[in-house]
Scaffold this motif. Structure first.
Motif, PDB file in Angstrom:
ATOM      1  N   TYR A  36      -4.662  -2.823   4.238  1.00 51.16           N
ATOM      2  CA  TYR A  36      -4.923  -4.139   4.237  1.00 51.16           C
ATOM      3  C   TYR A  36      -5.565  -4.855   5.583  1.00 51.16           C
ATOM      4  O   TYR A  36      -4.736  -4.601   6.701  1.00 51.16           O
ATOM      5  CB  TYR A  36      -3.654  -4.865   3.710  1.00 51.16           C
TER       6      TYR A  36
ATOM      7  N   ALA B  99      -3.301  -7.217  -0.343  1.00 51.66           N
ATOM      8  CA  ALA B  99      -2.208  -6.488   0.428  1.00 51.66           C
ATOM      9  C   ALA B  99      -1.183  -5.342  -0.511  1.00 51.66           C
ATOM     10  O   ALA B  99      -0.878  -4.329  -0.044  1.00 51.66           O
ATOM     11  CB  ALA B  99      -0.897  -7.493   0.829  1.00 51.66           C
ATOM     12  N   TYR B 100      -1.480  -5.280  -1.755  1.00 48.76           N
ATOM     13  CA  TYR B 100      -0.812  -4.706  -2.855  1.00 48.76           C
ATOM     14  C   TYR B 100      -1.904  -4.132  -3.791  1.00 48.76           C
ATOM     15  O   TYR B 100      -3.073  -4.924  -3.914  1.00 48.76           O
ATOM     16  CB  TYR B 100       0.138  -5.272  -3.549  1.00 48.76           C
TER      17      TYR B 100
ATOM     18  N   HIS C 221       0.846  -6.054   7.265  1.00 46.93           N
ATOM     19  CA  HIS C 221       1.780  -6.280   6.648  1.00 46.93           C
ATOM     20  C   HIS C 221       3.145  -6.870   7.319  1.00 46.93           C
ATOM     21  O   HIS C 221       3.171  -6.541   8.338  1.00 46.93           O
ATOM     22  CB  HIS C 221       2.279  -5.096   5.712  1.00 46.93           C
TER      23      HIS C 221
ATOM     24  N   ASP D  55       7.701  -1.689   0.116  1.00 50.05           N
ATOM     25  CA  ASP D  55       6.825  -0.620  -0.375  1.00 50.05           C
ATOM     26  C   ASP D  55       5.981  -0.801  -1.644  1.00 50.05           C
ATOM     27  O   ASP D  55       5.096  -0.273  -2.126  1.00 50.05           O
ATOM     28  CB  ASP D  55       6.962   0.975  -0.113  1.00 50.05           C
TER      29      ASP D  55
ATOM     30  N   LYS E 124       1.872  -0.843  -1.678  1.00 46.01           N
ATOM     31  CA  LYS E 124       1.616  -1.592  -0.759  1.00 46.01           C
ATOM     32  C   LYS E 124       0.153  -0.911  -0.203  1.00 46.01           C
ATOM     33  O   LYS E 124      -0.215   0.195  -0.180  1.00 46.01           O
ATOM     34  CB  LYS E 124       2.458  -1.168   0.665  1.00 46.01           C
TER      35      LYS E 124
ATOM     36  N   ASN F 118      -1.443 -11.095  -4.624  1.00 46.64           N
ATOM     37  CA  ASN F 118      -1.023  -9.780  -3.884  1.00 46.64           C
ATOM     38  C   ASN F 118      -2.199  -8.612  -3.907  1.00 46.64           C
ATOM     39  O   ASN F 118      -1.995  -7.722  -3.134  1.00 46.64           O
ATOM     40  CB  ASN F 118       0.491  -9.379  -4.430  1.00 46.64           C
TER      41      ASN F 118
ATOM     42  N   ALA G 135       7.833  -6.694   4.385  1.00 48.26           N
ATOM     43  CA  ALA G 135       7.137  -6.213   2.879  1.00 48.26           C
ATOM     44  C   ALA G 135       7.632  -5.014   2.144  1.00 48.26           C
ATOM     45  O   ALA G 135       7.761  -3.994   3.160  1.00 48.26           O
ATOM     46  CB  ALA G 135       5.557  -6.122   3.107  1.00 48.26           C
TER      47      ALA G 135
END
Length: 244
Positions: free
Chosen positions: A215, A195-196, A219, A225, A211, A56, A223
């Protein structure tokens, strides 16, 4: 509620009450795990709970095709073999790290050398690799000592770090001119493209992921936050969380 052995060993995801009327709008997710520690350094991760953090927060050059098998480009736009022991990989344009720095071939070379020099995590997968070099800002060349069919698949376990960010936060350590290779820095933050991004990390207590608005793949609408991973929970504590 009877707590079975199965219940105590599976991974549980608990959605806390920071959402409106559906899980689609959840803002924060709490995930509990029996693992004693969560490893946030991409050169050290090796088990399941580490993977939850890594996949992630960091990306690799390639990924597996979902629901179909095979491999697909991720940070790479493609690859080809120049010969049986030479693999050339082309990177996608404009991908940003959590710092805002743009990914280039030097980041890939640095990430590989960091992994191998530290000698932990999935470094054992790359024993046949003689060298990784940048042919230009978008092209990485990997040379092996002999033909190695699983090479491209192995690259799924090479998490790419932000060279400039890590080097700027390196202190004295056990790796010569590379100091601590940013180990202390990556205990509390992330330096990936994922993504995180890590905004809080205590490997014995919890990891907070937020988040990444930049990215490159966007997303999913569902997804959250924020995701909170908590470690070393007893069954009774998990039951209390579920009740709440």
């Amino acid at each position: 509620m009877k707590m079975t052995n199965c219940f105590k060993t599976i991974f549980l995801t608990v959605f806390i009450t920071l959402f409106s009327f559906t899980f689609v709008n959840a803002k924060t997710v709490i995930r509990t795990d029996e693992a004693a520690i969560g490893e946030a350094d991409p050169a050290k991760f090796s088990d399941n709970i580490d993977s939850i953090i890594m996949f992630n927060t960091y990306d690799a050059l390639v990924d597996e095709v979902k629901n179909g098998g095979g491999l697909a480009p991720l940070l790479a736009s493609g690859w080809e073999y120049a010969d049986a022991t030479t693999l050339n990989i082309t990177l996608k344009d404009g991908i940003k790290f959590h710092s805002g720095n743009v990914l280039d071939a030097d980041d890939v070379v640095y990430s590989f050398n960091r992994l191998m020099n530290m000698g932990q995590g999935f470094s054992f997968l790359f024993g046949t690799v003689d060298s990784v070099s940048a042919l230009d800002s978008k092209t990485v060349q990997i040379k092996t000592s002999e033909p190695f069919a699983p090479l491209v698949a192995s690259l799924m376990r090479l998490a790419i770090v932000d060279k400039d960010d890590v080097q700027a936060n390196t202190v004295d350590g056990n790796y010569g001119d590379n100091g601590d290779y940013g180990e202390a820095y990556l205990l509390t933050t992330s330096a990936g493209t994922g993504a995180y991004k890590i905004t809080q990390h205590d490997p014995n207590v919890k990891t907070v992921l937020t988040k990444n608005g930049d990215y490159f793949q966007g997303h999913n609408s569902k997804a959250p936050d924020e995701v909170i991973n908590k470690y070393s929970f007893e069954a009774a504590t998990i039951k209390t969380l579920l009740v709440r």
